[in-house]
Write a protein that holds these residues in place. Structure first.
Motif, PDB file in Angstrom:
ATOM      1  N   ASP A 152       0.848  -1.651  -0.204  1.00 44.05           N
ATOM      2  CA  ASP A 152       0.178   0.068  -0.058  1.00 44.05           C
ATOM      3  C   ASP A 152       0.997   1.231   0.270  1.00 44.05           C
ATOM      4  O   ASP A 152       0.450   2.464  -0.133  1.00 44.05           O
ATOM      5  CB  ASP A 152      -1.097   0.292   1.571  1.00 44.05           C
ATOM      6  CG  ASP A 152      -2.497  -0.752   1.340  1.00 44.05           C
ATOM      7  OD1 ASP A 152      -2.502  -0.972  -0.374  1.00 44.05           O
ATOM      8  OD2 ASP A 152      -2.734  -0.974   1.880  1.00 44.05           O
ATOM      9  N   VAL A 153       2.138   1.604   0.082  1.00 39.06           N
ATOM     10  CA  VAL A 153       3.308   2.140   0.525  1.00 39.06           C
ATOM     11  C   VAL A 153       3.329   2.952  -1.187  1.00 39.06           C
ATOM     12  O   VAL A 153       3.280   4.042  -1.124  1.00 39.06           O
ATOM     13  CB  VAL A 153       4.363   2.043   0.868  1.00 39.06           C
ATOM     14  CG1 VAL A 153       5.150   1.545   0.140  1.00 39.06           C
ATOM     15  CG2 VAL A 153       4.899   3.474   1.540  1.00 39.06           C
ATOM     16  N   GLY A 154       2.979   2.174  -2.411  1.00 36.10           N
ATOM     17  CA  GLY A 154       3.209   2.695  -3.175  1.00 36.10           C
ATOM     18  C   GLY A 154       1.610   3.059  -4.002  1.00 36.10           C
ATOM     19  O   GLY A 154       1.591   3.200  -5.034  1.00 36.10           O
ATOM     20  N   GLY A 155       0.715   2.970  -2.792  1.00 38.29           N
ATOM     21  CA  GLY A 155      -0.285   3.857  -3.062  1.00 38.29           C
ATOM     22  C   GLY A 155      -1.325   3.066  -3.708  1.00 38.29           C
ATOM     23  O   GLY A 155      -1.308   1.368  -3.751  1.00 38.29           O
ATOM     24  N   VAL A 156      -2.947   3.358  -4.483  1.00 41.10           N
ATOM     25  CA  VAL A 156      -4.043   2.379  -4.422  1.00 41.10           C
ATOM     26  C   VAL A 156      -4.281   3.122  -6.420  1.00 41.10           C
ATOM     27  O   VAL A 156      -3.812   4.281  -6.517  1.00 41.10           O
ATOM     28  CB  VAL A 156      -4.752   2.323  -3.985  1.00 41.10           C
ATOM     29  CG1 VAL A 156      -6.426   2.070  -5.344  1.00 41.10           C
ATOM     30  CG2 VAL A 156      -5.309   1.689  -2.837  1.00 41.10           C
ATOM     31  N   ARG A 157      -3.457   1.956  -7.227  1.00 41.56           N
ATOM     32  CA  ARG A 157      -3.602   2.191  -8.594  1.00 41.56           C
ATOM     33  C   ARG A 157      -4.742   1.131  -9.184  1.00 41.56           C
ATOM     34  O   ARG A 157      -4.480  -0.016  -9.631  1.00 41.56           O
ATOM     35  CB  ARG A 157      -2.767   2.492  -9.277  1.00 41.56           C
ATOM     36  CG  ARG A 157      -2.262   2.926 -10.990  1.00 41.56           C
ATOM     37  CD  ARG A 157      -1.108   2.952 -11.315  1.00 41.56           C
ATOM     38  NE  ARG A 157      -1.337   3.547 -12.667  1.00 41.56           N
ATOM     39  CZ  ARG A 157       0.280   3.468 -13.298  1.00 41.56           C
ATOM     40  NH1 ARG A 157       1.194   3.285 -12.191  1.00 41.56           N
ATOM     41  NH2 ARG A 157       0.518   3.559 -14.375  1.00 41.56           N
ATOM     42  N   ILE A 158      -5.824   1.197  -9.958  1.00 37.84           N
ATOM     43  CA  ILE A 158      -6.642   0.764 -10.185  1.00 37.84           C
ATOM     44  C   ILE A 158      -6.708   0.806 -12.394  1.00 37.84           C
ATOM     45  O   ILE A 158      -6.535   2.161 -12.169  1.00 37.84           O
ATOM     46  CB  ILE A 158      -8.395   0.531 -10.150  1.00 37.84           C
ATOM     47  CG1 ILE A 158      -8.226   0.890  -8.334  1.00 37.84           C
ATOM     48  CG2 ILE A 158      -9.401   0.144 -10.855  1.00 37.84           C
ATOM     49  CD1 ILE A 158      -8.175  -0.402  -7.808  1.00 37.84           C
ATOM     50  N   PRO A 159      -6.494  -0.336 -13.181  1.00 31.85           N
ATOM     51  CA  PRO A 159      -6.320   0.201 -14.620  1.00 31.85           C
ATOM     52  C   PRO A 159      -7.309   0.836 -14.706  1.00 31.85           C
ATOM     53  O   PRO A 159      -8.347   1.028 -13.670  1.00 31.85           O
ATOM     54  CB  PRO A 159      -6.727  -1.065 -15.284  1.00 31.85           C
ATOM     55  CG  PRO A 159      -5.443  -1.744 -13.774  1.00 31.85           C
ATOM     56  CD  PRO A 159      -6.726  -1.626 -12.720  1.00 31.85           C
ATOM     57  N   GLY A 160      -7.239   1.767 -15.015  1.00 29.25           N
ATOM     58  CA  GLY A 160      -8.045   2.923 -16.375  1.00 29.25           C
ATOM     59  C   GLY A 160      -6.967   3.955 -16.579  1.00 29.25           C
ATOM     60  O   GLY A 160      -5.643   4.179 -17.049  1.00 29.25           O
TER      61      GLY A 160
END
Length: 297
Positions: free
Chosen positions: A167-175
């Protein structure tokens, strides 16, 4: 390069919210994360679909011990997998009572539906990993990097130019290109997170692999953008928190602010819903509030 399989846990029936990553080796399969106990059957099905038997899992590398990342680790340990974890998380994997009672205060009646069973890991199956330790498994080599900011018990793992960022790299959902920061209590800490990003930027990373969700090959966009998000959150805090608003007001204002930012970046409604499943906005105000009172007042 060894193939990295993205196993979608279909958490709460929502695709692309929580991943477990599987890497085959000569003696079986390594998993990065276990996912929650509630998706164990989905994990087994995804393993089979990728061509592996669930019994082939030899090792599980946990980025941290939050329930969406580590909840099924005890069940996997009982099948014989070795669980690798940060020193600060180890005692909670051996005895999850305290972790579960604090989670119950947050999730109340939703605990079972969301997270399922969280079994303890037998001590013989637990490997406590030190910062910068090399973990060698069946010819594969992982390096753990201590990366607090989201949680004080957080590792990112380097593997063949890839970085599993938890989670330290953040949340990034494809799109559309968009990042959100998961900032729950009790460990959210801006300065520690900033130092963790700087540490990741010094590593030779060619692929960023957050648990929420997928494999991205643009670390030169992702890591600076993570830093920008943190800066933006800090500016928002500094403009709004000195008045010491009540938690309900922080909640209302922060959600509105986050939604405006998502819409401005062209994130469609259905993708915003996936972000909300992976990283519910209602958890952030308590994390912000605690950080502000503890470190900035």
């Amino acid at each position: 390069l060894m193939p990295i399989h993205t196993l979608d846990l279909n958490f709460l029936g929502v695709p692309r919210a929580i991943a477990v990553y599987a890497i085959p080796h000569k003696d079986g399969v390594v998993l990065i994360e276990s996912g929650p106990g509630s998706t164990l059957a989905n994990l087994d099905a995804a393993l089979r679909q990728a061509g592996f038997a669930p019994e082939q899992v030899t090792d599980v590398l946990l980025t941290h011990i939050h329930l969406d990342h580590a909840g099924a680790a005890g069940a996997l340990a009982r099948r014989g997998a070795r669980i690798h974890v940060h020193p600060r998380g180890a005692k909670h994997m051996l005895n999850p009572e305290k972790l579960l009672s604090s989670a119950k205060r947050i999730y109340r009646d939703d605990m079972d539906r969301l997270w399922g069973e969280f079994l303890p890991v037998p001590e013989a199956q637990l490997h406590v990993v030190e910062d910068e330790e090399e973990i060698l498994i069946g010819g594969l080599r992982f390096v753990a990097l201590d990366t607090p900011g989201h949680a004080n018990h957080h590792y990112a793992y380097l593997f063949e130019g890839a970085c599993f960022t938890g989670d330290v790299g953040g949340v990034r959902i494809p799109g559309p290109h968009h990042l959100r920061l998961p900032m729950p209590p009790p460990d959210f800490h801006i300065e520690k997170w900033r130092a963790s990003i700087a540490r990741l930027q010094k590593a030779d990373i060619r692929r960023i692999i957050p648990t929420h969700f997928g494999i991205f090959d643009d670390p030169d966009w992702h890591l600076p953008r993570l830093r920008e998000e943190l800066d933006a959150v800090e500016r928002w805090l500094e403009s709004f928190m000195p008045a010491d608003p009540p938690l309900e007001e922080i909640d209302r204002r922060f959600r509105a602010w986050a939604e405006i930012r998502s819409r401005a970046e062209g994130v469609p409604e259905e993708v915003i819903a996936v972000y909300e499943t992976a990283n519910p906005s209602w958890m952030t105000p308590a994390g912000i509030h605690r950080y502000w009172r503890k470190y900035r007042m």
